[in-house]
Design a protein around this motif. Structure first.
Motif, mmCIF file in Angstrom:
data_model
loop_
_atom_site.group_PDB
_atom_site.id
_atom_site.type_symbol
_atom_site.label_atom_id
_atom_site.label_comp_id
_atom_site.label_asym_id
_atom_site.label_seq_id
_atom_site.Cartn_x
_atom_site.Cartn_y
_atom_site.Cartn_z
ATOM 1 N N GLU A 18 1.227 10.599 3.706
ATOM 2 C CA GLU A 18 0.054 10.866 4.548
ATOM 3 C C GLU A 18 -1.155 9.994 4.193
ATOM 4 O O GLU A 18 -2.113 9.918 4.961
ATOM 5 N N LYS A 19 -1.125 9.318 3.045
ATOM 6 C CA LYS A 19 -2.248 8.454 2.642
ATOM 7 C C LYS A 19 -1.947 6.961 2.821
ATOM 8 O O LYS A 19 -2.824 6.124 2.606
ATOM 9 N N VAL A 20 -0.718 6.630 3.222
ATOM 10 C CA VAL A 20 -0.295 5.227 3.349
ATOM 11 C C VAL A 20 -1.171 4.469 4.342
ATOM 12 O O VAL A 20 -1.457 3.290 4.163
ATOM 13 N N LYS B 220 0.249 -12.508 6.699
ATOM 14 C CA LYS B 220 0.371 -11.298 7.509
ATOM 15 C C LYS B 220 -0.313 -10.156 6.761
ATOM 16 O O LYS B 220 0.022 -9.867 5.612
ATOM 17 N N VAL B 221 -1.287 -9.538 7.402
ATOM 18 C CA VAL B 221 -2.004 -8.386 6.852
ATOM 19 C C VAL B 221 -1.942 -7.306 7.917
ATOM 20 O O VAL B 221 -2.339 -7.527 9.064
ATOM 21 N N ASP B 222 -1.420 -6.124 7.535
ATOM 22 C CA ASP B 222 -1.259 -5.058 8.512
ATOM 23 C C ASP B 222 -1.294 -3.697 7.835
ATOM 24 O O ASP B 222 -1.683 -3.582 6.677
ATOM 25 N N GLN B 223 -0.878 -2.676 8.556
ATOM 26 C CA GLN B 223 -0.835 -1.303 8.043
ATOM 27 C C GLN B 223 0.600 -0.875 7.747
ATOM 28 O O GLN B 223 0.891 0.301 7.698
ATOM 29 N N GLU B 224 1.513 -1.850 7.582
ATOM 30 C CA GLU B 224 2.924 -1.555 7.353
ATOM 31 C C GLU B 224 3.342 -1.979 5.951
ATOM 32 O O GLU B 224 3.586 -3.158 5.708
ATOM 33 N N PRO B 225 3.461 -1.034 5.033
ATOM 34 C CA PRO B 225 3.849 -1.382 3.658
ATOM 35 C C PRO B 225 5.307 -1.831 3.580
ATOM 36 O O PRO B 225 6.133 -1.427 4.401
ATOM 37 N N ALA B 226 5.602 -2.679 2.601
ATOM 38 C CA ALA B 226 6.962 -3.155 2.362
ATOM 39 C C ALA B 226 7.105 -3.454 0.874
ATOM 40 O O ALA B 226 6.120 -3.833 0.218
#
Length: 164
Positions: free
Chosen positions: A143-145, A89-95
């Motif tokens: 704001e940079k995530v 899974k590759v996305d724009q949601e950090p964990a």
């Protein structure tokens, strides 16, 4: 006499098969899962990335978590693409425990997400961001995530230490 040996052999094989079936059903994960765990290698046993590089550091952090990532994703700038190809899974949601990946620099860069703060900022740890072999920790402002890709490791099905 020859027929007796055949029957005896057939009975022994049948009893072994029944016994294995019984043992397999009595074990929580099943006998075959235990055999697979013992026989197949740990996919994270060997870190092929170059020591002192961000990729080496992140691989070791993921391994410590009992998770896995690809052992042949090459330079950091290729990790998101190669992870996608390997069905990660590759996305724009950090964990927490995920990999932050950027195209920064000539070869890209990866870091390990230590935590996600309530305000959306990230605490990451990384190696070789400023100086070779140096492990640092820094804050990525909320704001940079969105400027990064996030690779989510998979659970390692056969974590083993080198000693075992």
């Amino acid at each position: 006499m020859f027929h007796v040996k055949k029957w005896f052999t057939a009975i022994i094989i049948a009893l072994l098969a029944i016994g294995l079936y019984y043992v397999d059903n009595q074990m929580e994960d099943g006998l075959w899962a235990k055999i697979e765990y013992m026989v197949l290698p740990d996919p994270m046993v060997y870190n092929a990335y170059e020591k002192g590089e961000c990729t080496f550091y992140v691989f070791e952090k993921i391994k410590e978590d009992g998770n896995m990532i690809g052992v042949d994703w090459y330079d950091a700038g290729m990790w998101a693409s190669n992870a996608t190809d390997d069905d990660y899974k590759v996305d724009q949601e950090p964990a927490p425990g995920a990999v932050l990946q950027t195209e920064r620099g000539e070869l890209g860069h990866v870091a390990y997400i230590e935590s996600v703060k309530k305000n959306g900022s990230l605490v990451i740890s990384e190696m070789n961001y400023n100086t070779p072999y140096e492990i640092t920790e820094r804050l990525i402002p909320a704001e940079k995530v969105g400027n990064y890709s996030y690779i989510h490791p998979k659970e390692n099905p056969r974590p083993k230490s080198i000693e075992t």
